[in-house]
Write an enzyme that holds these catalytic residues in place. Sequence first.
Site, short mmCIF file in Angstrom:
data_model
loop_
_atom_site.label_atom_id
_atom_site.label_comp_id
_atom_site.label_asym_id
_atom_site.label_seq_id
_atom_site.Cartn_x
_atom_site.Cartn_y
_atom_site.Cartn_z
N ASN A 89 0.87 -1.19 0.00
CA ASN A 89 0.00 0.00 0.00
C ASN A 89 0.90 1.23 0.00
O ASN A 89 1.50 1.56 1.02
CB ASN A 89 -0.90 -0.03 1.25
CG ASN A 89 -1.69 1.26 1.41
OD1 ASN A 89 -1.78 2.07 0.48
ND2 ASN A 89 -2.28 1.45 2.58
N LYS A 92 0.11 4.29 -0.27
CA LYS A 92 -0.53 5.50 0.28
C LYS A 92 -0.30 6.68 -0.70
O LYS A 92 -0.24 6.43 -1.91
CB LYS A 92 0.00 5.79 1.69
CG LYS A 92 -0.10 4.53 2.58
CD LYS A 92 0.14 4.76 4.02
CE LYS A 92 -0.01 3.44 4.78
NZ LYS A 92 0.13 3.56 6.20
N HIS A 145 -9.39 1.56 5.22
CA HIS A 145 -8.09 1.74 5.89
C HIS A 145 -8.26 2.72 7.05
O HIS A 145 -9.04 3.66 6.97
CB HIS A 145 -7.06 2.27 4.89
CG HIS A 145 -5.67 2.21 5.43
ND1 HIS A 145 -5.18 3.15 6.30
CD2 HIS A 145 -4.67 1.30 5.25
CE1 HIS A 145 -3.93 2.81 6.63
NE2 HIS A 145 -3.60 1.70 6.00
N GLU A 202 -6.54 5.08 8.04
CA GLU A 202 -6.31 6.50 7.70
C GLU A 202 -7.54 7.11 7.04
O GLU A 202 -7.84 8.29 7.24
CB GLU A 202 -5.06 6.61 6.79
CG GLU A 202 -3.79 6.35 7.58
CD GLU A 202 -2.64 5.74 6.78
OE1 GLU A 202 -2.69 5.76 5.54
OE2 GLU A 202 -1.70 5.24 7.43
N GLU A 211 -4.98 -4.54 10.98
CA GLU A 211 -3.99 -3.47 11.13
C GLU A 211 -4.25 -2.73 12.43
O GLU A 211 -5.03 -1.75 12.44
CB GLU A 211 -4.09 -2.49 9.95
CG GLU A 211 -3.73 -3.09 8.61
CD GLU A 211 -3.16 -2.05 7.64
OE1 GLU A 211 -2.10 -2.31 7.09
OE2 GLU A 211 -3.77 -0.98 7.47
N GLY A 255 2.93 2.62 10.81
CA GLY A 255 3.88 3.72 10.56
C GLY A 255 4.69 4.11 11.78
O GLY A 255 5.24 5.20 11.84
N SER A 257 3.90 -1.66 10.30
CA SER A 257 5.36 -1.68 10.49
C SER A 257 6.00 -3.01 10.10
O SER A 257 6.94 -3.47 10.76
CB SER A 257 5.72 -1.31 11.94
OG SER A 257 5.24 -0.01 12.24
P1 13P Z 1 3.31 0.76 7.62
O1 13P Z 1 3.80 -0.55 7.04
O2 13P Z 1 4.04 1.94 7.08
O3 13P Z 1 3.27 0.71 9.12
O4 13P Z 1 1.79 0.95 7.13
C1 13P Z 1 0.90 -0.09 7.31
C2 13P Z 1 -0.32 0.21 6.57
O5 13P Z 1 -1.07 1.10 6.93
C3 13P Z 1 -0.61 -0.57 5.35
O6 13P Z 1 -1.90 -0.36 4.91
#
Ligand code: 13P
Length: 269
Positions: free
Chosen positions: A25, A27, A115, A117, A187, A193, A233
């Site tokens: 992903n 983003k 997601h 976010e 997640e 992150g 992560s």
């Molecule tokens: P990270 O791997 O950067 O922690 O992000 C995870 C994520 O949100 C994947 O959708």
Amino acid sequence: MAKDKVSMELRPNPKSGRYRLISGNWKMNLNHLEAIQTVQKLFFLLKPQDYSYSEISIHPPFTDLRPIQLLIDSDKMRFTLGAQNCHFEPSGAFTGEISAPMLAKLNVSYVIVGHSERRAYFAESDEVVRAKVEAVFRSQMTPIICVGESYQERQDGLTSDRLHSQVDSAVSFLSPELASRCVVAYEPIWAIGKGAAADPKDAQEGASIIRSIFEELWGNSVSSKVRIQYGGSVNPSNAKEFMDLPDIDGLLVGGAALDPDAFARIIQA
Ligand code: 13P
């Protein structure tokens, strides 16, 4: 011999019978030129046998989809195209939005839905997530439904409640056939992150709660087929620990998927 000529068939996990799925992903990162370079580099880093263990899906921003689709097709790369979001209506006066049929037309196979976010920054409710799951299936694609608890919810012992309400709302209306095709990404919000992933024990616990919800709704014939990813992560050093867990069938990778070296090592782990 060309890479695609010697590449091996995708094989299911012999223990679970499920096909693994590792998804990147991106983003809101990488313009279309950077995207082409990144995918080309990943392709050159992977060996034919790397494609037999897991399906690999790439979820770039919308503006990268068409160039990446052409690249995958022209070089016969064994990557599956994915998107990060879609609108739940097929068309209409929704300025700035992209619909599921538009994505399907670009050979998108997987769409990330809900997601954390999007839930946090774009006020996506469980009802909206549910409507998007339906829209993605209506366009013959597969949703990757993201669920996970916040740090506070975990501290308050609400992890299971949160997963139940998110999963139930997103999938309970589906037929058993569609339910068994769902991909759910566990997640935990506190692990995204942060550079500090969840403990494998916590990841397994979350995944097993998610599988038990499908079991409660449809029984073992569905719950044993649903694929569950871990996300938060993930990096080349911890990927294998997660992939070895009994209820984890893949990974949803954020930051590390932007670096072809790191993403290739995750796939090879
Ligand atoms: P990270 O791997 O950067 O922690 O992000 C995870 C994520 O949100 C994947 O959708």
